[in-house]
Design an enzyme around this catalytic site. Structure first.
Site, short mmCIF file in Angstrom:
data_model
loop_
_atom_site.label_atom_id
_atom_site.label_comp_id
_atom_site.label_asym_id
_atom_site.label_seq_id
_atom_site.Cartn_x
_atom_site.Cartn_y
_atom_site.Cartn_z
CB CYS A 100 -0.99 -0.03 1.17
SG CYS A 100 -2.34 1.17 0.98
CG HIS A 190 -3.78 -3.55 2.89
ND1 HIS A 190 -2.77 -2.98 3.64
CD2 HIS A 190 -4.45 -2.52 2.31
CE1 HIS A 190 -2.84 -1.66 3.54
NE2 HIS A 190 -3.85 -1.35 2.74
CD GLU A 192 -1.17 -5.39 5.42
OE1 GLU A 192 -1.31 -4.16 5.52
OE2 GLU A 192 -1.05 -5.97 4.32
#
Length: 245
Positions: A100, A190, A192
């Site tokens: 990001c 993302h 994560e």
């Protein structure tokens, strides 16, 4: 592990912090990356918004750059210093994974252009499509051609760095993933994020989304797990463990 082997040393460049309510429930950006990366890595977290950069890039076997509420185009002093550091890391062929803000910062560091997406914010679970070049990529090669991913951003890589290889795109975002050189990757989505974290973001963003003409209820209903996108963190870990410098 033999006596001559060691755990690869990886630094997470933390470039900001999440919303307080999300941090209370789920932890912060670095916690999410630590959860997804292999415990076989020797991992250090450095908040580059408040602390010095972590020595020389060549001191590390790998670098991960988190997301941030900051904007790359604001060119804050800490961000520009981190960009210069990342450019040196790429020159030294230290493996890098920018996510990001980290994706955008890496692109900026290497001569790309970053700014606000002309169509506004992208947030929620969206589909990423890989390019033909991704089939030969060490991180993306084993992923399906299309997969869901969690996204939330207002700025984008508007122009890729010279010599960047485009690896992924979506209907909204033409530059979802790229690689420069053998081992520097940027991903707009993302890996994560869990679906629970994505829902929490949409709940916090809901008033802004309404003002921007988006429908938070529909976006929330569309959130789903994104296990293929999340594979990038263990795959980056595996790359570091098998390509130890």
């Amino acid at each position: 592990m033999t006596s001559r082997q060691r755990h690869p040393r990886v630094v997470i460049l933390k470039t900001g912090t999440t919303y307080p309510s999300i941090r209370e429930r789920f932890g912060d950006f670095d916690d999410w990356f630590l959860r997804g990366l292999s415990p076989a890595l020797d991992t250090t977290v450095t908040d580059v918004t408040a602390n010095d950069l972590p020595g020389e890039p060549a001191d590390w076997d790998g670098v991960v750059v988190t997301g941030s509420p900051a904007m790359v185009s604001d060119r804050e002093s800490w961000s520009e210093a981190a960009a210069r550091w990342l450019a040196r890391a790429v020159d030294a062929r230290v493996p890098v994974l920018g996510v990001c803000y980290g994706h955008q910062l890496l692109a900026h560091a290497l001569g790309g252009e970053v700014g606000y997406h002309p169509q506004g914010r992208e947030t929620g679970t969206r589909e990423v499509e890989l390019t033909a070049a991704a089939a030969e990529d060490p991180l993306f090669g084993a992923l399906p051609r299309r997969f869901p991913a969690q996204l939330t951003h207002r700025q984008s890589v508007l122009r890729l760095p010279p010599e960047a290889i485009l690896l992924g795109r979506s209907a909204f975002e033409p530059h979802q993933a790229f690689r420069v050189g053998p081992c520097a990757w940027g991903v707009q989505f993302h890996p994560e994020f869990t679906d629970a974290v994505m829902r929490a973001y949409l709940e916090v963003q809901a008033p802004e989304l309404v003002r921007e003409g988006l429908a938070p209820d529909r976006l929330l209903a569309d959130v789903r797990p994104a296990p293929q996108a999340s594979q990038l963190l263990p795959r980056f870990s595996d790359y570091l463990l098998t390509h130890q410098r």
